[in-house]
Scaffold this motif. Structure first.
Motif, PDB file in Angstrom:
ATOM      1  N   GLU A 153       0.767  -1.160  -0.010  1.00  0.00           N
ATOM      2  CA  GLU A 153       0.115   0.048   0.218  1.00  0.00           C
ATOM      3  C   GLU A 153       0.846   1.134  -0.027  1.00  0.00           C
ATOM      4  OE1 GLU A 153      -0.524  -0.024   5.049  1.00  0.00           O
ATOM      5  OE2 GLU A 153      -2.253  -0.543   3.640  1.00  0.00           O
ATOM      6  N   GLU A 154       0.229   2.353  -0.155  1.00  0.00           N
ATOM      7  CA  GLU A 154       0.932   3.661  -0.207  1.00  0.00           C
ATOM      8  C   GLU A 154       1.551   3.900   1.131  1.00  0.00           C
ATOM      9  OE1 GLU A 154       1.648   6.007  -2.452  1.00  0.00           O
ATOM     10  OE2 GLU A 154       1.024   4.432  -4.163  1.00  0.00           O
ATOM     11  N   PHE A 155       2.529   4.383   1.356  1.00  0.00           N
ATOM     12  CA  PHE A 155       3.281   4.767   2.676  1.00  0.00           C
ATOM     13  C   PHE A 155       3.883   6.108   2.793  1.00  0.00           C
ATOM     14  CE2 PHE A 155       6.903   4.144   5.549  1.00  0.00           C
ATOM     15  CZ  PHE A 155       6.148   4.034   6.569  1.00  0.00           C
ATOM     16  N   ASP A 156       3.638   6.812   4.008  1.00  0.00           N
ATOM     17  CA  ASP A 156       4.355   8.088   4.017  1.00  0.00           C
ATOM     18  C   ASP A 156       5.145   8.167   5.277  1.00  0.00           C
ATOM     19  OD1 ASP A 156       4.888  10.767   4.509  1.00  0.00           O
ATOM     20  OD2 ASP A 156       2.835  11.527   4.227  1.00  0.00           O
ATOM     21  N   PRO A 157       6.726   7.841   4.882  1.00  0.00           N
ATOM     22  CA  PRO A 157       7.613   7.751   5.961  1.00  0.00           C
ATOM     23  C   PRO A 157       7.479   9.038   6.914  1.00  0.00           C
ATOM     24  CG  PRO A 157       8.705   8.316   3.701  1.00  0.00           C
ATOM     25  CD  PRO A 157       7.363   7.943   3.367  1.00  0.00           C
ATOM     26  N   ALA A 158       7.425  10.204   6.517  1.00  0.00           N
ATOM     27  CA  ALA A 158       7.433  11.274   7.526  1.00  0.00           C
ATOM     28  C   ALA A 158       6.179  11.156   8.275  1.00  0.00           C
ATOM     29  CB  ALA A 158       7.248  12.534   6.559  1.00  0.00           C
ATOM     30  N   ALA A 159       4.918  10.893   7.845  1.00  0.00           N
ATOM     31  CA  ALA A 159       3.782  10.727   8.798  1.00  0.00           C
ATOM     32  C   ALA A 159       3.925   9.406   9.859  1.00  0.00           C
ATOM     33  CB  ALA A 159       2.669  10.206   7.918  1.00  0.00           C
ATOM     34  N   TYR A 160       4.622   8.291   9.310  1.00  0.00           N
ATOM     35  CA  TYR A 160       5.015   7.271  10.115  1.00  0.00           C
ATOM     36  C   TYR A 160       5.863   8.000  11.304  1.00  0.00           C
ATOM     37  CZ  TYR A 160       7.360   2.998  11.964  1.00  0.00           C
ATOM     38  OH  TYR A 160       7.928   2.194  12.758  1.00  0.00           O
ATOM     39  N   VAL A 161       6.984   8.699  11.007  1.00  0.00           N
ATOM     40  CA  VAL A 161       7.751   9.032  12.167  1.00  0.00           C
ATOM     41  C   VAL A 161       7.018  10.065  12.993  1.00  0.00           C
ATOM     42  CG1 VAL A 161       9.665  10.312  12.415  1.00  0.00           C
ATOM     43  CG2 VAL A 161       9.814   8.840  10.794  1.00  0.00           C
ATOM     44  N   ARG A 162       6.190  10.736  12.331  1.00  0.00           N
ATOM     45  CA  ARG A 162       5.404  11.843  13.429  1.00  0.00           C
ATOM     46  C   ARG A 162       4.612  11.000  14.219  1.00  0.00           C
ATOM     47  NH1 ARG A 162       5.412  14.957   8.338  1.00  0.00           N
ATOM     48  NH2 ARG A 162       3.401  13.906   7.997  1.00  0.00           N
ATOM     49  N   GLU A 163       3.944   9.989  13.757  1.00  0.00           N
ATOM     50  CA  GLU A 163       2.996   9.198  14.587  1.00  0.00           C
ATOM     51  C   GLU A 163       3.616   8.462  15.895  1.00  0.00           C
ATOM     52  OE1 GLU A 163       1.169   6.781  11.845  1.00  0.00           O
ATOM     53  OE2 GLU A 163      -0.278   8.405  10.800  1.00  0.00           O
ATOM     54  N   HIS A 164       4.939   8.055  15.507  1.00  0.00           N
ATOM     55  CA  HIS A 164       5.680   7.177  16.320  1.00  0.00           C
ATOM     56  C   HIS A 164       6.588   7.961  17.402  1.00  0.00           C
ATOM     57  CE1 HIS A 164       4.041   4.333  13.723  1.00  0.00           C
ATOM     58  NE2 HIS A 164       4.139   3.146  14.692  1.00  0.00           N
ATOM     59  N   MET A 165       6.753   9.610  17.080  1.00  0.00           N
ATOM     60  CA  MET A 165       7.360  10.055  18.037  1.00  0.00           C
ATOM     61  C   MET A 165       6.598  10.324  19.363  1.00  0.00           C
ATOM     62  SD  MET A 165      10.434  11.133  16.576  1.00  0.00           S
ATOM     63  CE  MET A 165      10.746  13.086  17.078  1.00  0.00           C
ATOM     64  N   PRO A 166       7.434  10.571  20.401  1.00  0.00           N
ATOM     65  CA  PRO A 166       6.525  10.665  21.769  1.00  0.00           C
ATOM     66  C   PRO A 166       5.744  11.886  21.594  1.00  0.00           C
ATOM     67  CG  PRO A 166       8.919  10.354  22.277  1.00  0.00           C
ATOM     68  CD  PRO A 166       8.861  10.425  20.395  1.00  0.00           C
ATOM     69  N   ALA A 167       4.347  12.091  21.850  1.00  0.00           N
ATOM     70  CA  ALA A 167       3.647  13.077  21.911  1.00  0.00           C
ATOM     71  C   ALA A 167       4.301  14.353  22.894  1.00  0.00           C
ATOM     72  CB  ALA A 167       2.308  12.524  22.351  1.00  0.00           C
ATOM     73  N   ALA A 168       4.319  15.567  22.308  1.00  0.00           N
ATOM     74  CA  ALA A 168       4.594  16.753  23.181  1.00  0.00           C
ATOM     75  C   ALA A 168       3.469  17.461  23.691  1.00  0.00           C
ATOM     76  CB  ALA A 168       5.438  17.597  22.191  1.00  0.00           C
ATOM     77  N   ASP A 169       3.008  16.779  24.717  1.00  0.00           N
ATOM     78  CA  ASP A 169       1.784  17.450  25.487  1.00  0.00           C
ATOM     79  C   ASP A 169       1.992  18.389  26.515  1.00  0.00           C
ATOM     80  OD1 ASP A 169       0.217  15.648  23.340  1.00  0.00           O
ATOM     81  OD2 ASP A 169       0.185  14.026  24.800  1.00  0.00           O
ATOM     82  N   LEU A 170       3.264  18.226  27.170  1.00  0.00           N
ATOM     83  CA  LEU A 170       3.273  18.842  28.142  1.00  0.00           C
ATOM     84  C   LEU A 170       3.684  20.380  27.645  1.00  0.00           C
ATOM     85  CD1 LEU A 170       5.589  16.685  30.384  1.00  0.00           C
ATOM     86  CD2 LEU A 170       2.872  17.230  30.706  1.00  0.00           C
ATOM     87  N   LEU A 171       3.395  21.470  28.561  1.00  0.00           N
ATOM     88  CA  LEU A 171       3.900  22.782  28.118  1.00  0.00           C
ATOM     89  C   LEU A 171       4.464  23.473  29.169  1.00  0.00           C
ATOM     90  CD1 LEU A 171       0.396  24.347  26.556  1.00  0.00           C
ATOM     91  CD2 LEU A 171       2.238  23.290  25.492  1.00  0.00           C
ATOM     92  N   VAL A 172       5.739  24.238  28.866  1.00  0.00           N
ATOM     93  CA  VAL A 172       6.690  24.850  29.740  1.00  0.00           C
ATOM     94  C   VAL A 172       6.625  26.230  29.480  1.00  0.00           C
ATOM     95  CG1 VAL A 172       7.843  22.773  30.522  1.00  0.00           C
ATOM     96  CG2 VAL A 172       8.838  24.229  28.908  1.00  0.00           C
ATOM     97  N   ARG A 173       6.974  27.171  30.408  1.00  0.00           N
ATOM     98  CA  ARG A 173       7.003  28.556  30.139  1.00  0.00           C
ATOM     99  C   ARG A 173       8.448  28.925  30.606  1.00  0.00           C
ATOM    100  NH1 ARG A 173       4.536  32.808  32.213  1.00  0.00           N
ATOM    101  NH2 ARG A 173       4.001  31.458  33.978  1.00  0.00           N
ATOM    102  N   VAL A 174       9.243  29.581  29.858  1.00  0.00           N
ATOM    103  CA  VAL A 174      10.592  29.914  30.067  1.00  0.00           C
ATOM    104  C   VAL A 174      11.024  31.427  29.746  1.00  0.00           C
ATOM    105  CG1 VAL A 174      13.050  29.248  29.919  1.00  0.00           C
ATOM    106  CG2 VAL A 174      11.205  27.276  29.885  1.00  0.00           C
TER     107      VAL A 174
END
Length: 313
Positions: free
Chosen positions: A214-235
């Protein structure tokens, strides 16, 4: 882009593909489908052999090619700059291929433009030392991607003491986190895997080919498997550190408030440990505003580092 350049661009576009629909070309050149039809008709009238297959698209007759391409000065300058930047991201073998290609491009330029390009090249430099890890030959990986052939190599994963033989069906080659990564279907693991090219040894292309299921998007695969950056910090960063912080933090900048003597950034992060290690490198030029837990982590790490360096080696 004038019409002559656009018509030449259409030919080059068709040369690079087996088939292309009018909608594909309209999207690529940001034109209407009607304009594409007019341009295809114009090319046919001057003898360019464009074939149309119902339900498939347009193609150039096999064997047809344009005369050698002439580069503009701006295009030649851009390629020289690209070659310079490549020094920071590619191993010596790959850089040699780029240098050979650039020599051929410059040889095709008129004498005056070639002299200008030489002066531009000699006037540019990358001051930062290029430290490129030893890695697999990227040109071999590109060949396997282009011909859809299986790759075999020895791979030593993170934390492993011995390398394993892997046979993979390559799907994409991406650069992120300071390394080139091969995204491929691993026949040993029976799934898509991410392989760092600096951990590959004995890379070879096998004769056997493969057909992706099937069609495959390698960039989308990497984005989906990267740890989710859900925390916010103010500096808050001092003026001399703000630009560096904005350039380096790649996980997501949510908000910025710029002031005369610095600025406040709201950053995304998958965990506090990652951002704490990075912020330590700024010393007193960075002040964590939120969350309080991150301030405590930084203080503890700074105190531990100070105690460690006070000890006699």
């Amino acid at each position: 882009m004038n019409r002559i350049e656009r018509l030449q661009g259409l030919i080059l576009y068709l040369q690079s593909r087996r088939y292309a629909t009018a909608a594909d070309m309209a999207d690529h050149f940001d034109l209407s489908v009607r304009t594409i039809y007019r341009d295809l008709k114009a090319l046919g009238e001057v003898g360019v052999p464009i074939l149309a297959e119902s339900g498939v698209g347009y193609s150039l007759m096999k064997g047809y090619s344009l005369p050698p391409v002439n580069f503009t000065k701006a295009e030649a300058f851009a390629l020289v700059t690209g070659g310079l930047l490549l020094q920071r991201h590619a191993a010596p073998d790959f850089r040699r291929h780029m240098e050979t290609a650039l020599r051929k491009i410059k040889a095709a330029l008129p004498a005056a433009e070639r002299a200008e390009t030489d002066r531009i090249e000699s006037s540019m430099a990358s001051i930062a030392q290029a430290v490129v890890p030893e890695q697999a030959d990227l040109s071999l990986i590109q060949q396997a991607l282009g011909t859809r052939r299986v790759l075999r190599f020895q791979y030593q994963g993170y934390g492993k003491t011995e390398a394993e033989t892997r046979e993979v069906e390559p799907r994409g080659l991406l650069y992120y986190l300071g390394r080139w990564h091969l995204i491929a279907w691993c026949r040993l693991r029976e799934g898509i895997r991410d392989f760092r090219t600096d951990r590959m040894r004995g890379l070879e292309i096998l004769p056997q080919g493969f057909t992706p299921a099937e069609e495959f998007d390698p960039a989308a695969y990497v984005r989906e498997h990267m740890p989710a950056a859900d925390l916010l910090v103010r500096v808050r960063f001092d003026e001399d550190a703000l630009d560096r912080a904005r350039r380096e933090w790649w996980m997501g900048l949510v908000e910025e408030r710029i002031e005369a003597d610095g600025g406040e950034l709201t950053l995304r992060t998958p965990d506090l440990e990652t951002v704490a290690s990075w912020l330590l490198s700024f010393g007193a030029s960075a002040t964590v505003l939120d969350p309080p837990r991150l301030r405590r982590m930084l203080a503890e790490r700074a105190e531990a580092a100070a105690a460690h360096h006070r000890r006699t080696p």
